[in-house]
Write a protein that holds these residues in place. Structure first.
Motif, PDB file in Angstrom:
ATOM      1  N   MET A  91       0.869  -1.173   0.000  1.00 49.56           N
ATOM      2  CA  MET A  91       0.000   0.000   0.000  1.00 49.56           C
ATOM      3  C   MET A  91       0.908   1.226   0.000  1.00 49.56           C
ATOM      4  O   MET A  91       2.117   1.103   0.177  1.00 49.56           O
ATOM      5  N   TYR A 122      -3.312   6.824   1.857  1.00 47.16           N
ATOM      6  CA  TYR A 122      -4.006   7.401   0.707  1.00 47.16           C
ATOM      7  C   TYR A 122      -4.235   8.910   0.853  1.00 47.16           C
ATOM      8  O   TYR A 122      -4.995   9.504   0.108  1.00 47.16           O
ATOM      9  N   ASP A 128       1.756   0.585  -4.570  1.00 52.72           N
ATOM     10  CA  ASP A 128       0.514   1.333  -4.743  1.00 52.72           C
ATOM     11  C   ASP A 128       0.858   2.781  -4.446  1.00 52.72           C
ATOM     12  O   ASP A 128       1.424   3.082  -3.395  1.00 52.72           O
ATOM     13  N   VAL A 143      -0.316   7.056  -4.805  1.00 46.94           N
ATOM     14  CA  VAL A 143      -1.413   8.005  -4.969  1.00 46.94           C
ATOM     15  C   VAL A 143      -0.874   9.247  -5.662  1.00 46.94           C
ATOM     16  O   VAL A 143      -0.123  10.015  -5.068  1.00 46.94           O
ATOM     17  N   ARG A 145       0.827   0.320  -8.919  1.00 40.34           N
ATOM     18  CA  ARG A 145      -0.626   0.324  -9.003  1.00 40.34           C
ATOM     19  C   ARG A 145      -1.009   1.757  -8.681  1.00 40.34           C
ATOM     20  O   ARG A 145      -0.759   2.252  -7.587  1.00 40.34           O
ATOM     21  N   ASP A 150      -3.421   4.617  -7.747  1.00 42.29           N
ATOM     22  CA  ASP A 150      -4.713   4.756  -7.084  1.00 42.29           C
ATOM     23  C   ASP A 150      -5.602   5.739  -7.830  1.00 42.29           C
ATOM     24  O   ASP A 150      -5.153   6.800  -8.265  1.00 42.29           O
ATOM     25  N   PHE A 151      -6.842   5.403  -7.968  1.00 41.89           N
ATOM     26  CA  PHE A 151      -7.912   6.252  -8.499  1.00 41.89           C
ATOM     27  C   PHE A 151      -7.498   7.049  -9.738  1.00 41.89           C
ATOM     28  O   PHE A 151      -7.466   8.278  -9.735  1.00 41.89           O
ATOM     29  N   THR A 152      -7.194   6.332 -10.798  1.00 40.30           N
ATOM     30  CA  THR A 152      -6.789   7.007 -12.035  1.00 40.30           C
ATOM     31  C   THR A 152      -7.920   7.824 -12.646  1.00 40.30           C
ATOM     32  O   THR A 152      -7.655   8.713 -13.456  1.00 40.30           O
TER      33      THR A 152
END
Length: 167
Positions: free
Chosen positions: A10, A23, A58, A60, A129, A131-133
């Motif tokens: 994360m 996040y 991951d 952001v 990864r 986040d929230f593309t």
């Protein structure tokens, strides 16, 4: 022996507050103090690689929170100033958190590329990864971020091309 071939962390970069899943990022080039030292993370990734395990981060990159110097340097009236080179003054779409990066800005593109390069080169992560593309775009089709958006695809393709230049 477990058959694991990848580990996904994360978000690890410094975030707002002391109790979070990461996040709510503020400092994108700093490992959060809660997770230990840079040396230990590098050692973990090296050992994972020695065992044939890829390590994915991951990350952001659609927003930042108020501790971020990039937010603070250009801030007025409780939100990013209109001359902020990295952030939209107003949210785009209905699903936004923190302060919304403008991924069409040359400054944001450069920043994103440097962040990705840092985590690849400094720690040897194998991939990301994001986040929230849906939050990468400055366009919300039909008032929603759930529809097709070619600009978002273009942004991700550009990011991918830059990542491949690094590794």
């Amino acid at each position: 022996r477990l058959g694991v071939n990848a580990i996904e962390f994360m978000p690890l970069n410094e975030f707002e507050g002391n109790d979070s899943w990461g996040y709510n990022p503020s400092f994108f080039f700093a490992l959060d103090k809660y997770y230990g030292t840079k040396e230990k993370l590098k050692q973990f990734i090296e050992i994972a690689h020695q065992n044939g395990i890829a390590v994915i981060l991951d990350i952001v990159l659609n927003h930042a929170f108020g501790q971020s110097p990039m937010v603070q340097m250009y801030f007025e009236g409780g939100k990013p100033a209109s001359n902020n080179p990295w952030f939209n003054r107003e949210y785009v779409g209905q699903y936004q958190w923190g302060y919304d990066f403008n991924h069409e800005s040359t400054y944001t593109k450069k920043f994103v590329d440097e962040v990705n390069k840092y985590w690849l080169e400094e720690f040897h992560f194998d991939g990301f990864r994001f986040d929230f593309t849906k939050g990468f775009t400055n366009y919300a089709p039909g008032g929603s971020v759930d529809g097709f958006d070619q600009s978002r695809i273009n942004i991700l393709k550009r990011m991918s091309d830059e990542i491949k230049k690094v590794d």
